[in-house]
Design an enzyme around this catalytic site. Sequence first.
Site, PDB file in Angstrom:
ATOM      1  N   ASP A   1       8.418   8.054  -6.390  1.00 17.92           N
ATOM      2  CA  ASP A   1       9.677   8.934  -6.255  1.00 17.92           C
ATOM      3  C   ASP A   1      10.315   8.790  -4.398  1.00 17.92           C
ATOM      4  O   ASP A   1      11.026   9.325  -4.224  1.00 17.92           O
ATOM      5  CB  ASP A   1       9.348  10.317  -6.625  1.00 17.92           C
ATOM      6  CG  ASP A   1       8.581  11.010  -5.940  1.00 17.92           C
ATOM      7  OD1 ASP A   1       7.927  10.326  -5.414  1.00 17.92           O
ATOM      8  OD2 ASP A   1       8.608  12.362  -6.019  1.00 17.92           O
TER       9      ASP A   1
ATOM     10  N   ARG B   1       0.710  -0.550  -0.196  1.00 14.57           N
ATOM     11  CA  ARG B   1      -0.071  -0.157   0.174  1.00 14.57           C
ATOM     12  C   ARG B   1       0.506   0.923   0.002  1.00 14.57           C
ATOM     13  O   ARG B   1       0.527   2.184  -1.022  1.00 14.57           O
ATOM     14  CB  ARG B   1      -1.084  -0.017   0.933  1.00 14.57           C
ATOM     15  CG  ARG B   1      -2.017   1.420   0.994  1.00 14.57           C
ATOM     16  CD  ARG B   1      -3.071   0.517   2.206  1.00 14.57           C
ATOM     17  NE  ARG B   1      -3.984   1.814   2.523  1.00 14.57           N
ATOM     18  CZ  ARG B   1      -4.284   2.246   4.103  1.00 14.57           C
ATOM     19  NH1 ARG B   1      -3.307   2.433   4.267  1.00 14.57           N
ATOM     20  NH2 ARG B   1      -4.872   3.606   3.200  1.00 14.57           N
TER      21      ARG B   1
ATOM     22  N   HIS C   1      -6.395  -5.600  -2.553  1.00 17.16           N
ATOM     23  CA  HIS C   1      -6.739  -5.907  -1.169  1.00 17.16           C
ATOM     24  C   HIS C   1      -6.780  -7.422  -0.607  1.00 17.16           C
ATOM     25  O   HIS C   1      -8.103  -7.641   0.632  1.00 17.16           O
ATOM     26  CB  HIS C   1      -7.945  -5.497  -1.129  1.00 17.16           C
ATOM     27  CG  HIS C   1      -7.925  -4.075  -1.142  1.00 17.16           C
ATOM     28  ND1 HIS C   1      -8.616  -2.838  -1.585  1.00 17.16           N
ATOM     29  CD2 HIS C   1      -6.695  -2.702  -0.852  1.00 17.16           C
ATOM     30  CE1 HIS C   1      -8.792  -1.383  -1.148  1.00 17.16           C
ATOM     31  NE2 HIS C   1      -7.730  -1.464  -1.003  1.00 17.16           N
ATOM     32  N   THR C   2      -6.333  -8.301  -1.461  1.00 12.08           N
ATOM     33  CA  THR C   2      -6.403  -9.804  -1.313  1.00 12.08           C
ATOM     34  C   THR C   2      -5.965  -9.744   0.038  1.00 12.08           C
ATOM     35  O   THR C   2      -5.543 -10.971   0.904  1.00 12.08           O
ATOM     36  CB  THR C   2      -5.061 -10.204  -2.453  1.00 12.08           C
ATOM     37  OG1 THR C   2      -5.619 -12.001  -2.008  1.00 12.08           O
ATOM     38  CG2 THR C   2      -4.055  -9.927  -2.611  1.00 12.08           C
TER      39      THR C   2
ATOM     40  N   HIS D   1       0.473   4.407  -2.466  1.00 13.20           N
ATOM     41  CA  HIS D   1       0.326   5.361  -2.119  1.00 13.20           C
ATOM     42  C   HIS D   1       1.427   6.640  -2.876  1.00 13.20           C
ATOM     43  O   HIS D   1       1.394   7.515  -2.835  1.00 13.20           O
ATOM     44  CB  HIS D   1       0.111   5.688  -1.080  1.00 13.20           C
ATOM     45  CG  HIS D   1      -1.276   5.107  -0.974  1.00 13.20           C
ATOM     46  ND1 HIS D   1      -1.698   5.770   0.476  1.00 13.20           N
ATOM     47  CD2 HIS D   1      -2.305   3.978  -0.443  1.00 13.20           C
ATOM     48  CE1 HIS D   1      -3.287   5.586   0.677  1.00 13.20           C
ATOM     49  NE2 HIS D   1      -3.314   4.428  -0.457  1.00 13.20           N
TER      50      HIS D   1
ATOM     51  N   ASN E   1      -2.903   8.826   4.629  1.00 13.64           N
ATOM     52  CA  ASN E   1      -1.930   7.551   4.833  1.00 13.64           C
ATOM     53  C   ASN E   1      -1.477   7.406   6.394  1.00 13.64           C
ATOM     54  O   ASN E   1      -0.866   6.763   6.928  1.00 13.64           O
ATOM     55  CB  ASN E   1      -0.356   8.634   3.925  1.00 13.64           C
ATOM     56  CG  ASN E   1      -0.701   8.541   2.850  1.00 13.64           C
ATOM     57  OD1 ASN E   1      -0.788   7.970   2.467  1.00 13.64           O
ATOM     58  ND2 ASN E   1      -0.446   9.210   2.302  1.00 13.64           N
TER      59      ASN E   1
END
Length: 322
Positions: free
Chosen positions: A76, A64, A193-194, A68, A96
């Site tokens: 970066d 994740r 999302h597994t 994000h 976050n």
Amino acid sequence: MVVSNFFGILLVMEVMVFCGWRLGVNGLSMDYYMMNCPIAEFTVRNSVTSALESDPTLAAGLVRMHFHDCFIQGCDGSVLLDSTKDNTAEKDSPANLSLRGYELIDDIKGELENQCPGVVSCADILAMAARDAVFWVGGPFYQIPNGRQDGRRSKIEDTFNLPAPFLNSTQLINLFGKHGFNVQEMVALSGAHTIGVARCSSFKSRLSKFDSTHDTDPSMNSNFAKVLSKTCAAGDNAEQPLDPSRNTFDNAYYIALQRQAGVLFSDQSLFTSARTRPIVNAYAMNQAMFAMDFQQAMLKMGLLDVKEGSTGEVRENCRKIN
């Protein structure tokens, strides 16, 4: 902890991916660190493996975090930067606050700085860590090109562009499309999302006064709604696994959507929508297809808006610019 039925396609994947990227893209290459830091890949993989053996739930956090990072100003390492007195960084955005794995990235960076100072970027470390986390929980192994540089910008306002849990499939298609992803790639990436969990605060709106004619979200199985309600009884921070096998990479996420048991509204909308439902059904029926499409989409995501030359740097400390 690697699911055995993926083993047969791993070599095929590696050959396909290597052949497709060996010459490099946007200044990136598969052998980027071969001469100046040959231990980079091994160091990342060894550290990730050790961390996940102690805490398997960290895998979802790493994947994740990479996602994000890439969706804001490209891959970066901007999500790793700390806030300062003059700037609130991405990591302190409400979107976050549940991210995990910062300390692991710091540890890897510290080890690599000792061995190869000023060479391996934080952005590359995060991309490699996410890749290795996917493999550790049973997903496909895929080689990734390296050479990303670290960005110097990290602002909370930029996180408003992250996918929210209340978006419907059309909104998700449009949002992912702005980053160059087609519909199938969006559904495949949603399969991240597994693994992992969602906090009650991200799905409680589905449980009461959903709209003017429904108390609960009609796209949700009534028995599953009771499960979510029980979870939320413990408060907004209570956690619900995103699929029944929270620490294993498989296609149970898509099967759950077929059963109207998607935790997030955005997830369940993939089955509600006639445009994305066939893809959900295909992945629910064919786990190998999902694995292949997922690794290709992850490769593509890892190339978003890569910084080179004067547009970036190799941070000495992942938490602050040089």
